[in-house]
Write a protein that holds these residues in place. Structure first.
Motif, PDB file in Angstrom:
ATOM      1  N   ALA A 161      -5.915  14.483   1.633  1.00 30.43           N
ATOM      2  CA  ALA A 161      -7.319  14.330   1.231  1.00 30.43           C
ATOM      3  C   ALA A 161      -7.891  12.999   1.722  1.00 30.43           C
ATOM      4  O   ALA A 161      -8.943  12.961   2.374  1.00 30.43           O
ATOM      5  CB  ALA A 161      -7.438  14.434  -0.289  1.00 30.43           C
ATOM      6  N   VAL A 162      -7.204  11.896   1.426  1.00 33.76           N
ATOM      7  CA  VAL A 162      -7.746  10.592   1.839  1.00 33.76           C
ATOM      8  C   VAL A 162      -7.669  10.433   3.359  1.00 33.76           C
ATOM      9  O   VAL A 162      -8.524   9.773   3.969  1.00 33.76           O
ATOM     10  CB  VAL A 162      -7.012   9.436   1.132  1.00 33.76           C
ATOM     11  N   ALA A 331     -17.857   3.256   3.764  1.00 30.18           N
ATOM     12  CA  ALA A 331     -17.477   2.457   2.600  1.00 30.18           C
ATOM     13  C   ALA A 331     -16.845   3.324   1.518  1.00 30.18           C
ATOM     14  O   ALA A 331     -15.882   2.908   0.855  1.00 30.18           O
ATOM     15  CB  ALA A 331     -18.706   1.724   2.048  1.00 30.18           C
ATOM     16  N   PHE A 332     -17.361   4.536   1.327  1.00 28.17           N
ATOM     17  CA  PHE A 332     -16.788   5.445   0.336  1.00 28.17           C
ATOM     18  C   PHE A 332     -15.358   5.849   0.722  1.00 28.17           C
ATOM     19  O   PHE A 332     -14.459   5.891  -0.124  1.00 28.17           O
ATOM     20  CB  PHE A 332     -17.672   6.688   0.208  1.00 28.17           C
ATOM     21  N   ALA A 333     -15.147   6.140   2.004  1.00 24.69           N
ATOM     22  CA  ALA A 333     -13.801   6.486   2.469  1.00 24.69           C
ATOM     23  C   ALA A 333     -12.843   5.320   2.284  1.00 24.69           C
ATOM     24  O   ALA A 333     -11.677   5.507   1.907  1.00 24.69           O
ATOM     25  CB  ALA A 333     -13.851   6.919   3.934  1.00 24.69           C
ATOM     26  N   LEU A 334     -13.317   4.103   2.541  1.00 28.78           N
ATOM     27  CA  LEU A 334     -12.487   2.916   2.347  1.00 28.78           C
ATOM     28  C   LEU A 334     -12.101   2.759   0.877  1.00 28.78           C
ATOM     29  O   LEU A 334     -10.943   2.457   0.557  1.00 28.78           O
ATOM     30  CB  LEU A 334     -13.239   1.681   2.840  1.00 28.78           C
ATOM     31  N   GLU A 340      -6.142   5.002  -3.599  1.00 26.81           N
ATOM     32  CA  GLU A 340      -4.859   5.700  -3.466  1.00 26.81           C
ATOM     33  C   GLU A 340      -3.750   4.706  -3.118  1.00 26.81           C
ATOM     34  O   GLU A 340      -2.601   4.880  -3.556  1.00 26.81           O
ATOM     35  CB  GLU A 340      -4.966   6.772  -2.379  1.00 26.81           C
ATOM     36  N   HIS A 341      -4.077   3.684  -2.357  1.00 24.64           N
ATOM     37  CA  HIS A 341      -3.098   2.654  -2.013  1.00 24.64           C
ATOM     38  C   HIS A 341      -2.628   1.922  -3.267  1.00 24.64           C
ATOM     39  O   HIS A 341      -1.427   1.626  -3.407  1.00 24.64           O
ATOM     40  CB  HIS A 341      -3.731   1.681  -1.024  1.00 24.64           C
ATOM     41  N   SER A 348       2.574   5.389  -0.454  1.00 29.59           N
ATOM     42  CA  SER A 348       3.839   4.676  -0.326  1.00 29.59           C
ATOM     43  C   SER A 348       4.941   5.608   0.140  1.00 29.59           C
ATOM     44  O   SER A 348       5.820   5.217   0.921  1.00 29.59           O
ATOM     45  CB  SER A 348       4.219   4.040  -1.666  1.00 29.59           C
ATOM     46  N   ALA A 349       4.902   6.857  -0.323  1.00 26.58           N
ATOM     47  CA  ALA A 349       5.879   7.840   0.145  1.00 26.58           C
ATOM     48  C   ALA A 349       5.712   8.103   1.635  1.00 26.58           C
ATOM     49  O   ALA A 349       6.695   8.205   2.380  1.00 26.58           O
ATOM     50  CB  ALA A 349       5.728   9.141  -0.651  1.00 26.58           C
ATOM     51  N   ALA A 350       4.469   8.199   2.080  1.00 28.50           N
ATOM     52  CA  ALA A 350       4.224   8.416   3.510  1.00 28.50           C
ATOM     53  C   ALA A 350       4.687   7.218   4.334  1.00 28.50           C
ATOM     54  O   ALA A 350       5.263   7.376   5.417  1.00 28.50           O
ATOM     55  CB  ALA A 350       2.739   8.681   3.745  1.00 28.50           C
ATOM     56  N   TYR A 351       4.456   6.012   3.828  1.00 26.14           N
ATOM     57  CA  TYR A 351       4.923   4.822   4.544  1.00 26.14           C
ATOM     58  C   TYR A 351       6.441   4.829   4.667  1.00 26.14           C
ATOM     59  O   TYR A 351       6.998   4.434   5.702  1.00 26.14           O
ATOM     60  CB  TYR A 351       4.473   3.547   3.825  1.00 26.14           C
ATOM     61  N   ALA A 352       7.134   5.260   3.606  1.00 24.40           N
ATOM     62  CA  ALA A 352       8.593   5.320   3.652  1.00 24.40           C
ATOM     63  C   ALA A 352       9.075   6.329   4.692  1.00 24.40           C
ATOM     64  O   ALA A 352      10.060   6.106   5.390  1.00 24.40           O
ATOM     65  CB  ALA A 352       9.139   5.685   2.271  1.00 24.40           C
ATOM     66  N   VAL A 353       8.358   7.451   4.806  1.00 25.05           N
ATOM     67  CA  VAL A 353       8.710   8.453   5.812  1.00 25.05           C
ATOM     68  C   VAL A 353       8.556   7.876   7.219  1.00 25.05           C
ATOM     69  O   VAL A 353       9.427   8.044   8.081  1.00 25.05           O
ATOM     70  CB  VAL A 353       7.826   9.711   5.644  1.00 25.05           C
ATOM     71  N   ILE A 354       7.444   7.184   7.468  1.00 25.45           N
ATOM     72  CA  ILE A 354       7.218   6.604   8.793  1.00 25.45           C
ATOM     73  C   ILE A 354       8.280   5.561   9.103  1.00 25.45           C
ATOM     74  O   ILE A 354       8.792   5.486  10.231  1.00 25.45           O
ATOM     75  CB  ILE A 354       5.806   6.002   8.858  1.00 25.45           C
ATOM     76  N   ALA A 355       8.639   4.751   8.108  1.00 26.71           N
ATOM     77  CA  ALA A 355       9.693   3.758   8.316  1.00 26.71           C
ATOM     78  C   ALA A 355      11.003   4.438   8.675  1.00 26.71           C
ATOM     79  O   ALA A 355      11.744   3.978   9.551  1.00 26.71           O
ATOM     80  CB  ALA A 355       9.858   2.906   7.054  1.00 26.71           C
TER      81      ALA A 355
END
Length: 552
Positions: A161-162, A331-334, A340-341, A348-355
């Protein structure tokens, strides 16, 4: 204990015992092998006669005595193994400490072929991550050399979504400079402004993507994925808002083109990172949703241009209102992304996957280089990706063909877009441009609709040859339109209709080619990034060709 009682005991497990440790494992090898993405049975570790089977659990527990200081669940797991009553439920997730490797019993043929060095290099390599409580549970593994990363449904939905919202806002921000191209062309008395604007918007993208490919992992390792992704997506989105606010006040062509270039650079940087994040969602269509959302930004711009009556005769207040609306969407998207951040869960789960993907690709490249005795190749691969790490040796040719077709379609689309001013005056140029935005969304929505129908399995699995044929049709239509700019054998209405059909067909084909590329992918985040590389590279070549055509 015989094999049958042991297997039964393992399958039963201890119903009232504490929950098992969540680890990850996924591996296939050879003809008789099977994919291990479900709970692994400890019986697979034991071979030989009944006497050896009965003593194996005790030996395993003794061997792991060094882990007495680990989590109580781990200690309980070893006790279950020693008693022959363990049911090891291992959902896929990153490993937070190293365990001795498990040798899996294979019920297939005994004369199974030995794995090659390349297959061994593609085996599951688990990076050691620091804190168990800081990283959400993931479904991660390597199957047939493909890095599989599947977020939990409750994490996948917010990420998608984001990601789509941010992609749409970034697309609208970049397209806003073209949405007012008629107004600024008349204001600066420069009919070729659309060509120059599209050139500066596409010129920086390949450079940005190459720098990302080579340097992003350095900053990720130093500052962490959470901080670097927040800066690349959140910080640059704030810059995009500032550029939109400044755009209506420009008084020279140079400043307008500079702002358009900075906006496009910001878009390509943010969009590439958003695609990497969204690629962690299961399914080959996830990245396409983000790509379609970015093109929906053109539809948003078309709607804003209609609402504010943007044309060559518009006044400054209408143009200011147009750009402020685009800035408000960004600005709304930001704000949505930052919220969500702060939740420190799905993103955070997605960041872990990329790592995990980056670590795995670096490990595989290092092992392949070591096996071949090419130490210098190791240094090249650790920081980026190659065709082998993207598609593997089996699908490399098919993957390259799809990427080439993808680039050729985008080249034809961008070339016609850059030459719109050759079909008529400034108002016709802006009208044709907005028509292309509408057609683009029609084609992409049609692709998503086809993939969403369960009855259209044959359409979802269309052979790549059919997509290459659509590419040839798009190139032929592009050639016909180019010929019309010289001979004028088509009326304005016919040109608009052909443009609508061509752009819809092109968008549909781009979506399908992107989906098939992801299906052949060995590492999805790398292919998603490379697709952007090909997309912007083909766009840049098209702008250069358009510049040569108009400069004759």
């Amino acid at each position: 204990m015989s094999r049958a009682p042991l297997s039964a005991a393992l399958l039963k497990g201890a119903a009232k015992q504490p929950p098992p440790l969540t680890l990850t494992s996924a591996k296939t090898r050879g003809k008789g092998s099977r994919q291990i993405s479900e709970p692994l049975l400890a019986a697979n570790n034991f071979r030989g006669d009944a006497g050896r089977q009965s003593s194996a659990p005790a030996k395993l527990a003794s061997k792991h005595a060094d882990y007495a200081d680990l989590d109580p669940r781990v200690q309980h797991l070893f006790r279950q193994i020693s008693e022959g009553t363990a049911q090891i439920s291992i959902p896929l997730a990153p490993v937070f400490f190293s365990l001795p490797p498990m040798e899996l019993y294979d019920s297939g043929d005994d004369d199974e072929e030995e794995p090659s060095k390349e297959e061994e290099a593609s085996d599951l390599l688990f990076p050691e991550l620091p804190e168990l409580e800081d990283i959400p549970e993931l479904d991660v593994g390597v199957v047939n050399g493909e890095v599989r990363c599947v977020l939990e449904p409750e994490d996948a939905a917010p990420v998608l979504a984001v990601g789509c919202l941010m992609s749409m806002a970034q697309g609208a921000s970049m397209c806003a400079f073209l949405g007012t191209i008629g107004y600024f062309s008349r204001r600066f008395d420069l009919p070729q402004l659309i060509l120059y604007a599209t050139i500066v918007q596409s010129a920086s993208a390949p450079v940005v993507l190459e720098l990302q490919r080579r340097l992003d992992h350095v900053f990720d390792d130093r500052f962490g994925h959470r901080a670097t992704f927040l800066f690349r997506i959140g910080g640059l989105s704030l810059l995009q808002v500032l550029l939109l606010v400044l755009a209506p006040q420009v008084m020279s062509v140079g400043v307008f083109l500079l702002l358009a270039c900075l906006s496009a650079t910001t878009f390509s940087t943010v969009y590439a990172k958003v695609c990497q994040v969204v690629s962690c969602v299961d399914g080959p269509q996830a990245v396409n949703f983000a790509r379609t959302a970015s093109h929906c930004g053109g539809l948003v711009v078309a709607g804003l241009a209609w609402a504010w009556s943007i044309s060559t005769e518009s006044d400054l207040s209408s143009v200011v209102g147009f750009y402020l609306c685009a800035a408000a969407l960004q600005a709304f998207a930001l704000a949505a992304w930052y919220r969500e951040h702060l939740r420190n869960k799905s993103l955070s789960a997605a960041y872990a996957v990329i790592a995990y993907q980056q670590s795995h690709s670096a490990e595989v490249a290092a092992q392949m280089a070591a096996a071949e005795g090419e130490g210098e190749v190791q240094g090249q691969h650790q920081g980026g990706y190659t065709l082998s790490t993207m598609f593997g040796s089996k699908h490399r040719a098919a993957g390259v063909a799809l990427l080439c077709s993808f680039g050729l379609v985008q080249f034809a689309f961008s070339l016609i877009q850059s030459l719109l001013n050759m079909f008529g005056d400034e108002n016709l140029t802006q009208q044709l441009l907005l028509t292309m935005y509408y057609a683009d969304i029609i084609g992409r929505v049609a692709s998503h609709f086809v993939h969403g129908l369960e009855a259209c399995a044959c359409a979802r699995q269309a052979p790549p040859a059919a997509l290459h044929a659509l590419t040839a049709v798009a190139v032929a239509v592009c050639a016909a339109l180019l010929l019309d700019t010289e001979l004028r054998f088509l009326t304005t209405k016919v040109v608009g209709q052909i443009m609508l059909v061509m752009c819809a067909l092109t968008a549909f084909n781009l979506n399908e080619l992107a989906v098939h590329s992801i299906r052949f992918a060995r590492c999805r985040s790398h292919v998603a990034h490379c697709q952007n590389y090909v997309f912007f590279g083909a766009t840049g070549l098209a702008k250069f060709a358009a510049l040569l055509i108009q400069g004759r």
